[in-house]
Design a protein around this motif. Sequence first.
Motif, PDB file in Angstrom:
ATOM      1  N   PRO A   1      -4.423   4.676  -6.071  1.00 18.00           N
ATOM      2  CA  PRO A   1      -5.239   4.130  -4.990  1.00 18.00           C
ATOM      3  C   PRO A   1      -5.392   2.613  -5.094  1.00 18.00           C
ATOM      4  CG  PRO A   1      -6.662   4.985  -6.686  1.00 18.00           C
ATOM      5  CD  PRO A   1      -5.234   5.258  -7.121  1.00 18.00           C
ATOM      6  N   LEU A   2      -4.664   2.000  -6.025  1.00 15.82           N
ATOM      7  CA  LEU A   2      -4.835   0.587  -6.332  1.00 15.82           C
ATOM      8  C   LEU A   2      -3.585  -0.203  -5.976  1.00 15.82           C
ATOM      9  CD1 LEU A   2      -6.536  -1.631  -7.782  1.00 15.82           C
ATOM     10  CD2 LEU A   2      -5.375  -0.943  -9.879  1.00 15.82           C
TER      11      LEU A   2
ATOM     12  N   LEU B   1       3.420  -5.180  -4.895  1.00 16.66           N
ATOM     13  CA  LEU B   1       3.843  -6.237  -3.972  1.00 16.66           C
ATOM     14  C   LEU B   1       5.268  -6.655  -4.272  1.00 16.66           C
ATOM     15  CD1 LEU B   1       0.643  -8.475  -3.882  1.00 16.66           C
ATOM     16  CD2 LEU B   1       1.397  -6.808  -2.173  1.00 16.66           C
ATOM     17  N   GLN B   2       5.647  -6.605  -5.549  1.00 17.38           N
ATOM     18  CA  GLN B   2       7.009  -6.970  -5.931  1.00 17.38           C
ATOM     19  C   GLN B   2       7.998  -5.851  -5.627  1.00 17.38           C
ATOM     20  OE1 GLN B   2       6.106  -7.832 -10.025  1.00 17.38           O
ATOM     21  NE2 GLN B   2       5.981 -10.027  -9.634  1.00 17.38           N
ATOM     22  N   ASP B   3       7.565  -4.604  -5.700  1.00 19.96           N
ATOM     23  CA  ASP B   3       8.424  -3.434  -5.474  1.00 19.96           C
ATOM     24  C   ASP B   3       7.965  -2.736  -4.211  1.00 19.96           C
ATOM     25  OD1 ASP B   3      10.307  -1.418  -5.863  1.00 19.96           O
ATOM     26  OD2 ASP B   3       8.881  -0.206  -7.006  1.00 19.96           O
ATOM     27  N   ARG B   4       8.152  -3.369  -3.078  1.00 22.26           N
ATOM     28  CA  ARG B   4       7.552  -2.871  -1.836  1.00 22.26           C
ATOM     29  C   ARG B   4       8.508  -2.139  -0.911  1.00 22.26           C
ATOM     30  NH1 ARG B   4       7.980  -8.174  -2.318  1.00 22.26           N
ATOM     31  NH2 ARG B   4       9.153  -9.333  -0.796  1.00 22.26           N
ATOM     32  N   GLU B   5       9.659  -1.768  -1.377  1.00 23.20           N
ATOM     33  CA  GLU B   5      10.626  -1.092  -0.514  1.00 23.20           C
ATOM     34  C   GLU B   5      10.273   0.346  -0.299  1.00 23.20           C
ATOM     35  OE1 GLU B   5      14.620  -1.920  -1.715  1.00 23.20           O
ATOM     36  OE2 GLU B   5      14.077  -3.961  -2.217  1.00 23.20           O
TER      37      GLU B   5
ATOM     38  N   ALA C   1       0.832  -1.207   0.000  1.00 25.84           N
ATOM     39  CA  ALA C   1       0.000   0.000   0.000  1.00 25.84           C
ATOM     40  C   ALA C   1       0.862   1.252   0.000  1.00 25.84           C
ATOM     41  CB  ALA C   1      -0.932  -0.008   1.210  1.00 25.84           C
ATOM     42  N   ARG C   2       1.940   1.211   0.743  1.00 25.23           N
ATOM     43  CA  ARG C   2       2.848   2.359   0.765  1.00 25.23           C
ATOM     44  C   ARG C   2       3.454   2.593  -0.619  1.00 25.23           C
ATOM     45  NH1 ARG C   2       7.499   2.440   5.172  1.00 25.23           N
ATOM     46  NH2 ARG C   2       8.399   0.919   3.768  1.00 25.23           N
ATOM     47  N   CYS C   3       3.788   1.524  -1.305  1.00 24.10           N
ATOM     48  CA  CYS C   3       4.302   1.624  -2.677  1.00 24.10           C
ATOM     49  C   CYS C   3       3.247   2.228  -3.586  1.00 24.10           C
ATOM     50  CB  CYS C   3       4.717   0.247  -3.182  1.00 24.10           C
ATOM     51  SG  CYS C   3       5.124   0.192  -4.934  1.00 24.10           S
ATOM     52  N   ALA C   4       2.004   1.779  -3.471  1.00 22.95           N
ATOM     53  CA  ALA C   4       0.913   2.310  -4.305  1.00 22.95           C
ATOM     54  C   ALA C   4       0.741   3.808  -4.063  1.00 22.95           C
ATOM     55  CB  ALA C   4      -0.389   1.570  -4.005  1.00 22.95           C
ATOM     56  N   LEU C   5       0.811   4.220  -2.820  1.00 20.68           N
ATOM     57  CA  LEU C   5       0.656   5.646  -2.506  1.00 20.68           C
ATOM     58  C   LEU C   5       1.822   6.467  -3.054  1.00 20.68           C
ATOM     59  CD1 LEU C   5      -0.755   5.372   1.117  1.00 20.68           C
ATOM     60  CD2 LEU C   5      -1.997   5.980  -0.970  1.00 20.68           C
TER      61      LEU C   5
END
Length: 92
Positions: free
Chosen positions: A81-82, A88-92, A72-76
């Motif tokens: 908003p999705l 999920l793969q780039d979640r750093e 979710a942090r990556c999406a933001l």
Amino acid sequence: MRTDSQIASRFEFCALPSWTANEQLRSFVSGFLQAIEIESDDLVNNQVAMDYLLELTSSVTGRLVELLRLGARCALRRDSPLLSIGCLQDRE
């Protein structure tokens, strides 16, 4: 709680079962992401994505929550908003 013996002694140990790719998992993921205002329809309606979540987290609730939070942090950061598999793969 395990580090404080007085607190730990007040609660009975209870192991939670591992998640499986079913409607309960979809409902949990959807509810969690809805609570933090992230759209999840594409993710929860995608069997490959659900299997990927379980694979990355070994079906453990705490790991699942952490992965969703990081995704979710990556999406933001992407101003989206999705939550997608890409996040999920780039979640750093």
